[in-house]
Scaffold this active site. Structure first.
Site, PDB file in Angstrom:
ATOM      1  N   ARG A   1      -1.269  51.571 -28.371  1.00 12.19           N
ATOM      2  CA  ARG A   1       0.026  51.174 -28.925  1.00 12.19           C
ATOM      3  C   ARG A   1      -0.169  50.764 -30.389  1.00 12.19           C
ATOM      4  O   ARG A   1      -0.486  49.616 -30.681  1.00 12.19           O
ATOM      5  CB  ARG A   1       0.613  50.005 -28.145  1.00 12.19           C
TER       6      ARG A   1
ATOM      7  N   ARG B   1      -0.536  56.683 -29.591  1.00  9.42           N
ATOM      8  CA  ARG B   1       0.921  56.831 -29.693  1.00  9.42           C
ATOM      9  C   ARG B   1       1.352  56.380 -31.078  1.00  9.42           C
ATOM     10  O   ARG B   1       1.013  55.277 -31.511  1.00  9.42           O
ATOM     11  CB  ARG B   1       1.629  56.003 -28.623  1.00  9.42           C
TER      12      ARG B   1
ATOM     13  N   ASN C   1       8.203  53.141 -17.611  1.00  7.78           N
ATOM     14  CA  ASN C   1       9.115  52.014 -17.851  1.00  7.78           C
ATOM     15  C   ASN C   1      10.418  52.503 -18.482  1.00  7.78           C
ATOM     16  O   ASN C   1      11.516  52.202 -18.015  1.00  7.78           O
ATOM     17  CB  ASN C   1       8.450  50.982 -18.763  1.00  7.78           C
ATOM     18  N   ASP C   2      10.295  53.243 -19.580  1.00  4.57           N
ATOM     19  CA  ASP C   2      11.495  53.745 -20.243  1.00  4.57           C
ATOM     20  C   ASP C   2      12.156  54.861 -19.441  1.00  4.57           C
ATOM     21  O   ASP C   2      13.384  54.984 -19.442  1.00  4.57           O
ATOM     22  CB  ASP C   2      11.150  54.246 -21.647  1.00  4.57           C
TER      23      ASP C   2
ATOM     24  N   ARG D   1      15.620  47.567 -19.030  1.00  2.00           N
ATOM     25  CA  ARG D   1      14.410  47.159 -18.318  1.00  2.00           C
ATOM     26  C   ARG D   1      14.010  45.718 -18.608  1.00  2.00           C
ATOM     27  O   ARG D   1      13.109  45.180 -17.956  1.00  2.00           O
ATOM     28  CB  ARG D   1      13.247  48.095 -18.649  1.00  2.00           C
TER      29      ARG D   1
ATOM     30  N   HIS E   1      -4.126  33.157 -33.144  1.00  2.00           N
ATOM     31  CA  HIS E   1      -5.397  33.123 -32.432  1.00  2.00           C
ATOM     32  C   HIS E   1      -5.195  33.093 -30.921  1.00  2.00           C
ATOM     33  O   HIS E   1      -6.010  33.614 -30.162  1.00  2.00           O
ATOM     34  CB  HIS E   1      -6.217  31.919 -32.897  1.00  2.00           C
TER      35      HIS E   1
ATOM     36  N   GLU F   1       9.827  60.094 -21.764  1.00  2.00           N
ATOM     37  CA  GLU F   1      10.503  58.826 -21.496  1.00  2.00           C
ATOM     38  C   GLU F   1      11.994  59.003 -21.278  1.00  2.00           C
ATOM     39  O   GLU F   1      12.666  58.080 -20.822  1.00  2.00           O
ATOM     40  CB  GLU F   1      10.297  57.865 -22.677  1.00  2.00           C
TER      41      GLU F   1
ATOM     42  N   CYS G   1       1.302  56.456 -18.302  1.00  2.00           N
ATOM     43  CA  CYS G   1       0.788  55.276 -19.002  1.00  2.00           C
ATOM     44  C   CYS G   1       1.729  54.088 -18.875  1.00  2.00           C
ATOM     45  O   CYS G   1       1.579  53.104 -19.586  1.00  2.00           O
ATOM     46  CB  CYS G   1       0.520  55.582 -20.475  1.00  2.00           C
TER      47      CYS G   1
END
Length: 851
Positions: A578, A614, A726-727, A737, A481, A703, A774
């Protein structure tokens, strides 16, 4: 094959218990029927009760292809209905009525039946499940055997009294023996026990808790639970049979992986022989935990995206455990019972009041807590402890809640995460009885990050509208939760961060909900950048440059709650859904129907608007037991993302079919893209698979450097590309990373990364096809204009960043963006790149680093 009939007063309880039990076996092949309820009333509402005719019909149905049938019953008249059913049935298949606890017994019976156990063995396993609960409750019932239920008709006396000690390895000279360490935080509860039982097929496997604990047959779910193995305990595995070596190695891998539940800190690796376990250990006094030092980075699981930096506040400790030695005189016990009843009513009223002011997920979760406080079983069990054993009202509520909490913890997974709800209701009722305050979220005017062992739902819901800007807990999971409400409120959150409550109060912490990290006393520039990100600027719902050029501003989401938040923030659509959040915290993949329901929750929030989905991106820092079962020395470069389809093509096929069904049911404009694509062949094969099920707009994630260099060829076979910065930075700079000390390398301002983005943008312009970003770079208002100049047509980010990015874009023209892009492509360092952009876009557009 043994069939199972579950007899319950409530259809919902029966189906829920069955769903839980079936999650313990992956190969299917178990025949179970639920005979529940007593029909419906005139309004169609279900009537609680049991029907002997329905039970008999279920037995007869299973009799056609089963060698025996086991009947489990929840309570009261269910036993009478089951006995009557034996007289009403038409078949002559052997039937056994089991005196087993309903939920635990059903789990044990299903696992045993799936392993091919006989009727006697399945019945014994079901009945012995009570011993597992008894062992977990310790000596809570040590002062008497009140409430002991004799065996039902046709059953033998099994359960806690049945022998549980198995021979050790010395009694099996030909056995293959290994010693393993329990590494997962919750130890061997129901789900790991089921995995052990399933994996042991093909050999006679025994487990023994070292140095001198009990033993258990691996095929027995109940015996495995009675072991009471916790994190850090050593277990001796011994197996005989032709397949013993292979089975043991698979079990070693299961223990080493923490059964897919994660691995705690400070737990040692597998030992090759049991010899070390017999070496005496030296007892030392355990020192008090020291505070977490400045510069330390704690790692957990990011469950709500975004970054924030603020002083730490520690949630107050829970109530002290009531005195267990106090005994209430018989004459005073009814007044103690009344105190329990009135306190439960008062707490339910308090939670009802909170529910009326809450919204969305918080409202639903608070309402569930209210129902827990009103649970007649909790009140009845606590009252019985007062009347029979003389417990005080506070102690009786405490003991009853502990038994419920331990039962949930033993079930594992999502059920275990509900334990915090039980503790919350317990503390509220006990506080009401004792007339003391309940520890809760502090009231502060200045922004702060809340640190806690775990958070109760009422506490988490109370954060709405307050000064808490980030959450960190030592326990919890992605479906707790805490996680659900944090996402719905848009608060960055990390759970499972061991040691978080040892951070010094008021120390500045940087919470990264995307990476799952908590940094203590970070570099001031990094902290300031995170604070700037946390400032929410209103967004009008349309991204546009100063000259009117349109740039779509989209949101990154992980589920329905986040989608609702993103839509409320004005996002033009979703640039990254995601889907792995639908797969987390499971030992097997969700069914197509389960996926459809999850996906529809996101699509429904954006009717008529673009939602880019994705496909499953598991592996590396997001391993899943059913997708990444094999050990990999370098998982970041291993089987992750789209590559999982090489091993498990059905995962991708099922997901695409589920997405197609969800898209057909909703009006959102659904587009699908694959992660971790490296070659044009991979892109082409994915596009063909997606279009074959009706998903016609298909893209790929950029990526890897190879995908960026082949962007033009990629766009010949797909309809769009989306850059995961990021990747892309990780693979371009060869820098993990998640490693804080290499943070400066994982900077999207790195010239090498910008040049690859420029190559992709140029390909998009050549083909006149969309190019999105993204990754975290999209949320950087300083970098956004540069990305647009490099050819990016949409930016997808955490919803709280939409307003800041929109303001930065509105302050510049397309010509300025292109000029800035040309300038940064000539830069040799990150500092040069920022300076070049600053010279063209102005100081208000270019801020500090985003790492």
């Amino acid at each position: 094959m043994i069939g199972i009939v579950a007899v319950s007063h409530s259809a919902r309880l029966g189906e829920a218990a069955l769903e839980l039990a079936l999650q313990m076996v992956h190969g299917g092949g178990v025949r179970v029927r639920v005979a529940a309820g007593a029909g419906s009333d005139a309004d169609g509402a279900p009537v609680l009760g049991t029907d002997a005719v329905a039970v008999a019909a279920a037995i007869d149905e299973l009799a056609t292809d089963c060698d025996g049938v086991l009947v489990l019953m929840d309570l009261g008249s269910a036993v009478l209905s089951a006995e009557l059913a034996l007289e009403l049935r038409m078949s002559d298949v052997p039937v056994r009525l089991a005196p087993a606890p309903f939920v635990e017994g059903l789990l044990a019976a299903v696992v045993s039946a799936a392993a091919g156990g006989s009727l006697d063995v399945v019945a014994q396993e079901a009945s012995a499940a009570l011993g597992a609960k008894t062992g977990q409750l310790g000596d809570a019932n040590a002062d008497g055997d009140e409430g002991r239920i004799p065996p039902a008709h046709g059953a033998s006396e099994y359960g806690a009294d049945a022998p549980s000690v198995e021979p050790d390895a010395s009694a099996r000279p030909d056995a293959v023996v290994r010693v393993v360490t329990v590494r997962n935080p919750l130890g061997i509860h129901a789900r790991p026990a089921a995995l052990i039982a399933e994996t042991s097929a093909g050999a006679d496997v025994r487990l023994r808790k070292l140095p001198d604990g009990p033993g258990a047959a691996a095929a027995s779910l109940s015996r495995l639970l009675i072991l009471g193995a916790r994190q850090g305990d050593e277990i001796e595995l011994s197996a005989t049979g032709a397949d013993a070596e292979r089975v043991v190695e698979r079990l070693v891998a299961l223990f080493g992986d923490g059964f897919g539940e994660g691995v705690g800190e400070g737990v040692t690796e597998v030992a090759e022989s049991p010899v070390a376990a017999t070496t005496p250990s030296v007892e030392t006094e355990t020192p008090a935990p020291s505070p977490i030092a400045a510069g330390t980075v704690l790692r957990g699981r990011g469950v709500s995206g975004g970054r924030v930096a603020a002083p730490a506040v520690i949630l107050a400790a829970p109530l002290d455990e009531p005195d267990a030695s106090a005994v209430v005189a018989p004459a005073d016990r009814e007044s103690e019972v009344s105190a329990i009843e009135w306190a439960a009513v008062a707490v339910a009223d308090q939670l009802r009041a909170r529910t009326s002011t809450a919204t969305g997920e918080a409202r639903a979760i608070l309402d569930a807590s209210r129902l827990l406080a009103s649970d007649p079983e909790l009140v009845a069990e606590a009252s019985a402890l007062v009347r029979i054993k003389g417990r005080t009202a506070a102690r009786a509520v405490w003991e009853t809640a502990v038994s419920h909490e331990q039962g949930l913890a033993a079930l594992g997974g999502r059920m275990a995460e509900r334990a915090a709800d039980i503790r919350d209701v317990r503390d509220r009722i006990v506080a009401e009885i004792l007339d003391v305050d309940v520890p809760g979220v502090p009231e502060r005017e200045e922004p702060f990050v809340l640190l806690a062992v775990d958070l109760a739902p009422a506490d988490t819901a109370a954060l709405e509208g307050g000064s808490c800007v980030g959450l960190v807990t030592e326990q919890g999971g992605p479906t707790s939760h805490t996680a659900i409400i944090a996402r719905s409120l848009g608060i960055p959150a990390v759970v499972g961060a061991a040691g978080a409550t040892r951070i010094t109060p008021d120390a500045v912490v940087l919470v990264d909900g995307d990476r799952g990290t908590v940094e203590v006393e970070p570099d001031p520039a990094r902290a300031e950048a995170a604070r700037a990100e946390a400032v929410v600027v209103p967004f009008e719902g349309e991204g546009v440059l100063g000259d009117g050029h349109r740039i779509r501003l989209l949101a990154n989401v992980g589920g329905a709650a986040e989608a609702v938040t993103a839509a409320a923030a004005g996002a033009e659509g979703v640039g990254l859904f995601r889907t792995e959040f639908c797969f987390l915290d499971r030992v097997d993949a969700p069914s197509i129907d389960e996926q459809v329901a999850s996906y529809r929750g996101v699509l429904a929030a954006f009717p008529g608007r673009r939602v880019v989905v994705r496909t499953l991106d598991a592996g590396s820092d997001k391993p899943l037991p059913f997708a990444n079962a094999d050990h990999e020395d370098n998982p970041a470069l291993g089987v992750r993302g789209l590559r999982i389809a090489r091993r498990s093509p059905v995962l991708l096929d099922d997901q695409l079919r589920a997405l197609a069904r969800a898209a057909e049911a909703e009006s959102a404009v659904v587009e699908v893209m694959a992660p971790m694509v490296a070659t044009v062949d991979e892109a082409r094969a994915f596009a063909e698979s997606a279009r074959a099920v009706g998903l016609m707009t298909v893209g790929v994630m950029i990526e890897t450097p190879s995908a960026a260099l082949l962007a033009s060829e990629m766009l010949e076979v797909v309809d769009f590309v989306s850059l995961g910065t990021n990747d892309l930075a990780q693979y371009t700079l060869a820098a993990d990373r998640l490693l804080a000390e290499l943070g400066e390398l994982n900077d999207p301002w790195q010239p090498a990364v910008l040049r690859l983005i420029g190559a992709v943008g140029a390909a998009g312009r050549t083909w006149d096809l969309p190019v999105g970003v993204c990754g975290e770079a999209a949320a950087d208002p300083a970098l956004a204009p540069v990305l647009v100049g490099l050819g990016v047509t949409s930016l997808s980010m955490t919803p709280r960043a939409l307003g800041r990015v929109a303001a930065a874009l509105e302050a510049v023209t397309e010509a300025q963006c292109r000029a800035a892009a040309e300038a940064v492509l000539k830069a040799a360092t990150t500092a040069d790149a920022r300076s070049a952009a600053l010279a063209i876009l102005g100081s208000e557009s270019v801020g500090g680093p985003v790492v």
